[in-house]
Design an enzyme around this catalytic site. Structure first.
Site, mmCIF file in Angstrom:
data_model
loop_
_atom_site.group_PDB
_atom_site.id
_atom_site.type_symbol
_atom_site.label_atom_id
_atom_site.label_comp_id
_atom_site.label_asym_id
_atom_site.label_seq_id
_atom_site.Cartn_x
_atom_site.Cartn_y
_atom_site.Cartn_z
ATOM 1 N N LYS A 1 34.979 -50.325 1.713
ATOM 2 C CA LYS A 1 36.394 -50.718 1.726
ATOM 3 C C LYS A 1 36.515 -52.220 2.052
ATOM 4 C CE LYS A 1 39.661 -48.523 1.275
ATOM 5 N NZ LYS A 1 40.456 -48.091 0.097
ATOM 6 N N ASP B 1 26.477 -36.358 17.601
ATOM 7 C CA ASP B 1 27.468 -37.370 17.232
ATOM 8 C C ASP B 1 27.269 -37.849 15.791
ATOM 9 O OD1 ASP B 1 29.619 -38.990 17.644
ATOM 10 O OD2 ASP B 1 28.688 -40.220 19.210
ATOM 11 N N THR C 1 41.981 -49.794 4.926
ATOM 12 C CA THR C 1 41.863 -49.037 6.175
ATOM 13 C C THR C 1 41.598 -49.953 7.372
ATOM 14 O OG1 THR C 1 40.440 -47.457 7.319
ATOM 15 C CG2 THR C 1 39.413 -48.709 5.568
ATOM 16 N N ASP C 2 41.930 -49.475 8.564
ATOM 17 C CA ASP C 2 41.617 -50.242 9.779
ATOM 18 C C ASP C 2 40.115 -50.229 10.082
ATOM 19 O OD1 ASP C 2 41.319 -47.612 10.650
ATOM 20 O OD2 ASP C 2 42.677 -47.784 12.360
ATOM 21 N N GLU C 3 39.368 -49.326 9.393
ATOM 22 C CA GLU C 3 37.928 -49.217 9.712
ATOM 23 C C GLU C 3 37.150 -50.474 9.330
ATOM 24 O OE1 GLU C 3 35.948 -45.557 9.019
ATOM 25 O OE2 GLU C 3 37.712 -44.367 9.516
ATOM 26 N N LEU D 1 45.117 -46.631 -4.495
ATOM 27 C CA LEU D 1 44.655 -45.791 -3.376
ATOM 28 C C LEU D 1 43.368 -45.041 -3.689
ATOM 29 C CD1 LEU D 1 48.144 -45.046 -3.510
ATOM 30 C CD2 LEU D 1 47.437 -44.594 -1.176
ATOM 31 N N TYR E 1 31.237 -46.125 4.236
ATOM 32 C CA TYR E 1 32.639 -46.067 3.782
ATOM 33 C C TYR E 1 33.363 -47.368 4.118
ATOM 34 C CZ TYR E 1 37.670 -45.186 4.176
ATOM 35 O OH TYR E 1 39.041 -45.303 4.090
ATOM 36 N N SER E 2 33.313 -47.767 5.399
ATOM 37 C CA SER E 2 34.088 -48.954 5.774
ATOM 38 C C SER E 2 33.502 -50.218 5.151
ATOM 39 C CB SER E 2 34.232 -49.083 7.296
ATOM 40 O OG SER E 2 32.991 -49.006 7.944
ATOM 41 N N GLY F 1 26.472 -43.980 13.840
ATOM 42 C CA GLY F 1 27.286 -45.211 13.776
ATOM 43 C C GLY F 1 28.750 -44.990 14.123
HETATM 44 P P1 NAD Z 1 41.719 -38.743 -0.541
HETATM 45 O O1 NAD Z 1 40.241 -38.592 -0.483
HETATM 46 O O2 NAD Z 1 42.589 -37.638 -0.067
HETATM 47 O O3 NAD Z 1 42.168 -39.072 -2.043
HETATM 48 C C1 NAD Z 1 41.467 -39.965 -2.862
HETATM 49 C C2 NAD Z 1 41.927 -39.738 -4.301
HETATM 50 O O4 NAD Z 1 41.224 -40.673 -5.141
HETATM 51 C C3 NAD Z 1 41.621 -38.337 -4.831
HETATM 52 O O5 NAD Z 1 42.752 -37.806 -5.483
HETATM 53 C C4 NAD Z 1 40.484 -38.557 -5.814
HETATM 54 O O6 NAD Z 1 40.462 -37.635 -6.882
HETATM 55 C C5 NAD Z 1 40.769 -39.978 -6.292
HETATM 56 N N1 NAD Z 1 39.594 -40.647 -6.822
HETATM 57 C C6 NAD Z 1 38.363 -40.735 -6.225
HETATM 58 N N2 NAD Z 1 37.512 -41.409 -7.031
HETATM 59 C C7 NAD Z 1 38.225 -41.782 -8.130
HETATM 60 C C8 NAD Z 1 37.902 -42.498 -9.310
HETATM 61 N N3 NAD Z 1 36.659 -42.982 -9.523
HETATM 62 N N4 NAD Z 1 38.869 -42.705 -10.230
HETATM 63 C C9 NAD Z 1 40.128 -42.221 -10.027
HETATM 64 N N5 NAD Z 1 40.476 -41.507 -8.952
HETATM 65 C C10 NAD Z 1 39.533 -41.291 -8.001
HETATM 66 O O7 NAD Z 1 42.034 -40.099 0.229
HETATM 67 P P2 NAD Z 1 43.272 -40.483 1.169
HETATM 68 O O8 NAD Z 1 42.963 -40.054 2.539
HETATM 69 O O9 NAD Z 1 44.521 -40.068 0.513
HETATM 70 O O10 NAD Z 1 43.142 -42.072 1.129
HETATM 71 C C11 NAD Z 1 43.764 -42.837 0.086
HETATM 72 C C12 NAD Z 1 43.472 -44.305 0.307
HETATM 73 O O11 NAD Z 1 43.966 -44.710 1.579
HETATM 74 C C13 NAD Z 1 41.979 -44.634 0.314
HETATM 75 O O12 NAD Z 1 41.826 -45.879 -0.339
HETATM 76 C C14 NAD Z 1 41.623 -44.753 1.789
HETATM 77 O O13 NAD Z 1 40.561 -45.646 1.981
HETATM 78 C C15 NAD Z 1 42.924 -45.286 2.359
HETATM 79 N N6 NAD Z 1 43.201 -44.919 3.765
HETATM 80 C C16 NAD Z 1 43.133 -43.611 4.195
HETATM 81 C C17 NAD Z 1 43.462 -43.307 5.507
HETATM 82 C C18 NAD Z 1 43.432 -41.876 6.023
HETATM 83 O O14 NAD Z 1 43.624 -41.667 7.236
HETATM 84 N N7 NAD Z 1 43.235 -40.872 5.189
HETATM 85 C C19 NAD Z 1 43.855 -44.329 6.391
HETATM 86 C C20 NAD Z 1 43.890 -45.646 5.922
HETATM 87 C C21 NAD Z 1 43.580 -45.924 4.610
HETATM 88 O O1 DAU Z 2 41.103 -45.101 10.392
HETATM 89 C C1 DAU Z 2 41.427 -44.799 9.075
HETATM 90 C C2 DAU Z 2 40.412 -43.827 8.515
HETATM 91 O O2 DAU Z 2 40.668 -42.568 9.125
HETATM 92 C C3 DAU Z 2 40.459 -43.707 6.990
HETATM 93 O O3 DAU Z 2 40.127 -44.941 6.420
HETATM 94 C C4 DAU Z 2 39.499 -42.624 6.499
HETATM 95 O O4 DAU Z 2 39.643 -42.447 5.101
HETATM 96 C C5 DAU Z 2 39.856 -41.324 7.203
HETATM 97 O O5 DAU Z 2 38.922 -40.323 6.826
HETATM 98 C C6 DAU Z 2 39.835 -41.510 8.730
HETATM 99 O O6 DAU Z 2 38.482 -41.733 9.205
HETATM 100 P P1 DAU Z 2 37.918 -41.023 10.538
HETATM 101 O O7 DAU Z 2 36.450 -40.989 10.429
HETATM 102 O O8 DAU Z 2 38.511 -41.613 11.753
HETATM 103 O O9 DAU Z 2 38.582 -39.539 10.345
HETATM 104 P P2 DAU Z 2 37.971 -38.083 10.559
HETATM 105 O O10 DAU Z 2 39.115 -37.139 10.413
HETATM 106 O O11 DAU Z 2 36.756 -37.839 9.752
HETATM 107 O O12 DAU Z 2 37.536 -38.093 12.087
HETATM 108 C C7 DAU Z 2 38.446 -38.383 13.132
HETATM 109 C C8 DAU Z 2 37.672 -38.409 14.434
HETATM 110 O O13 DAU Z 2 37.239 -37.073 14.739
HETATM 111 C C9 DAU Z 2 36.408 -39.249 14.387
HETATM 112 O O14 DAU Z 2 36.209 -39.867 15.638
HETATM 113 C C10 DAU Z 2 35.301 -38.233 14.125
HETATM 114 C C11 DAU Z 2 35.796 -36.991 14.819
HETATM 115 N N1 DAU Z 2 35.405 -35.701 14.199
HETATM 116 C C12 DAU Z 2 35.632 -35.537 12.870
HETATM 117 C C13 DAU Z 2 35.310 -34.352 12.245
HETATM 118 C C14 DAU Z 2 35.549 -34.164 10.757
HETATM 119 C C15 DAU Z 2 34.852 -34.697 14.975
HETATM 120 O O15 DAU Z 2 34.682 -34.837 16.196
HETATM 121 N N2 DAU Z 2 34.527 -33.519 14.364
HETATM 122 C C16 DAU Z 2 34.714 -33.309 13.017
HETATM 123 O O16 DAU Z 2 34.352 -32.220 12.511
#
Ligand code: NAD
Ligand code: DAU
Length: 349
Positions: free
Chosen positions: A160, A286, A131-133, A82, A156-157, A289
């Site tokens: 991934k 906005d 991720t779905d992104e 993760l 980011y996407s 991208g």
């Molecule tokens: P997060 O940013 O909360 O946590 C990421 C963790 O990875 C942190 O603990 C960080 O210290 C660690 N990390 C970063 N770089 C590292 C490195 N070089 N070596 C070791 N550890 C490292 O992320 P999250 O939201 O918990 O997401 C976890 C995974 O799930 C990611 O791969 C993300 O792409 C995926 N994901 C997240 C979401 C979401 O909505 N948050 C949705 C789908 C998939």
């Molecule tokens: O879809 C899965 C992804 O969801 C994960 O892979 C990513 O790690 C996770 O960060 C998340 O990405 P999003 O970009 O969708 O999440 P975020 O919470 O940053 O933003 C959610 C939506 O809200 C997005 O359309 C951007 C908008 N937004 C976000 C922030 C932080 C705002 O309008 N204002 C804000 O301040």
């Protein structure tokens, strides 16, 4: 008996996965490998830190030589990967660190696993959490399925997507036993307050502006983080090698509608009059991208492995808001940077 390496276990989703595996499988030993970047926080795992089968390794997945040593030292049988840079806005500012961690870090783990398992791949698994992104952006209709072509738009996407391709390349080229899941937006406890839901809860509590990107019309599909962790458990144990599984809640929300639900819930739980915090909504430039809509079709996971979300969104969001209100100290620590200074002191050697 398994020695499972969970990377990124001190982050948001990883901490829930570590907790679920420790509480469910006493026969497994869990090695949580995390670099503790700004997003990694050992406070997320306070309740299980003294568990007999839990070990924390402060390491960087990009350090290939260290990864090789650790696989051997701890006889790693399986990986749930993760660790990543996970915030889209940060990737726009600094794409290099996303390529480094998400692409090179994943490659380093794949190669270390391949070398340590040394062609005897039976009883091993490399599970890559994605991720779905990677699928890009949808119009008003349709869903992402496992067959949807990759079309990433943010750094980011793109990083991934690239890591997913490397995982499949290792499966096709070397026969590495792999599985990938692509999940929608998660929400719940322990999420770093740069992401929409915890950021907005914290800002409402503190009467700060709520920066809505563009017109707030972008759509995300929200899943309770514990349900994601349960899906990872099911896929880890029952998923077919080489397969991809989409994980999502069939729970789409336009950002502005979701924001109004959050405002209403926080105001009610704080005993404020309804509508008090509506004035905090502030439309800002906005995101570059900015993907319009994500929506995951998780039918395959339901039909083949029997997983489905356990919580209705209304219940999940209520629990989540309550958790942040009851854990203000956690919020203060992660926003003040105190915990970063603490780790610096504890682990600088
Ligand atoms: P997060 O940013 O909360 O946590 C990421 C963790 O990875 C942190 O603990 C960080 O210290 C660690 N990390 C970063 N770089 C590292 C490195 N070089 N070596 C070791 N550890 C490292 O992320 P999250 O939201 O918990 O997401 C976890 C995974 O799930 C990611 O791969 C993300 O792409 C995926 N994901 C997240 C979401 C979401 O909505 N948050 C949705 C789908 C998939
Ligand atoms: O879809 C899965 C992804 O969801 C994960 O892979 C990513 O790690 C996770 O960060 C998340 O990405 P999003 O970009 O969708 O999440 P975020 O919470 O940053 O933003 C959610 C939506 O809200 C997005 O359309 C951007 C908008 N937004 C976000 C922030 C932080 C705002 O309008 N204002 C804000 O301040």
């Amino acid at each position: 008996m398994k020695n499972i390496l969970i990377t990124g276990g001190a982050g948001f989703i990883g901490s829930h996965v570590v907790r679920l595996f420790l509480n469910t499988y006493p026969e497994y030993t869990i090695y949580n490998l995390d670099k503790l970047t700004y997003a990694g926080n050992l406070e997320n795992l306070k309740d299980i830190q003294n568990h007999n089968n839990y070990h924390f390794l402060k390491e960087d997945i990009c350090d290939f030589n260290r990864m090789k040593v650790l696989f051997k030292e701890y006889k790693i049988s399986d990986v749930i990967h993760l660790a990543a840079e996970s915030h889209v806005d940060r990737s726009i500012e600094d794409p290099f660190s996303f390529a480094q961690t998400n692409v090179m870090g994943t490659l380093s783990l794949l190669q270390a696993a391949k070398e340590y398992w040394d062609r005897d791949f039976s009883n091993h698994l490399f599970y890559h959490v994605s991720t779905d992104e990677v699928y890009g952006s949808l119009g008003a209709e349709g869903f992402f399925t496992e067959e949807t072509a990759y079309d990433p738009h943010s750094p980011y996407s793109a990083s991934k997507a690239s890591s997913d391709h490397f995982v499949r390349a290792f499966a096709d080229t070397y026969g590495l036993p792999t599985v990938i899941s692509n999940c929608s937006n998660n929400y719940g406890s322990y999420q770093f307050p740069e992401k929409l839901i915890p950021l907005f809860i914290n800002n409402i509590v503190n009467n700060k502006p709520l920066p809505v990107y563009g017109k707030g019309e972008n759509v995300r599909d929200w899943l309770f983080v514990n349900d994601h962790a349960r899906a990872i458990d099911v896929i880890f144990h029952k998923g077919k090698l080489g397969e991809t599984y989409n994980i999502g809640g069939f729970n789409e929300w336009k950002n502005i509608d979701l924001i109004k639900v959050i405002i209403k819930t926080v105001d009610r739980l704080l005993g404020r009059e309804e509508g008090t915090s509506d004035k905090l909504i502030t439309y800002v430039t906005d995101r570059a991208g900015h993907d319009l809509r994500y929506a995951i079709d998780s039918t395959k996971l339901k039909n083949e492995l029997g997983w489905q979300p356990s919580l209705q969104f209304e219940e999940g969001i209520e629990k989540t808001v309550k958790w942040y209100l009851e854990n203000q100290e956690w919020m203060t620590n992660v926003t003040s940077g105190d915990y970063q200074a603490y780790y610096q002191k504890m682990y600088s050697n």
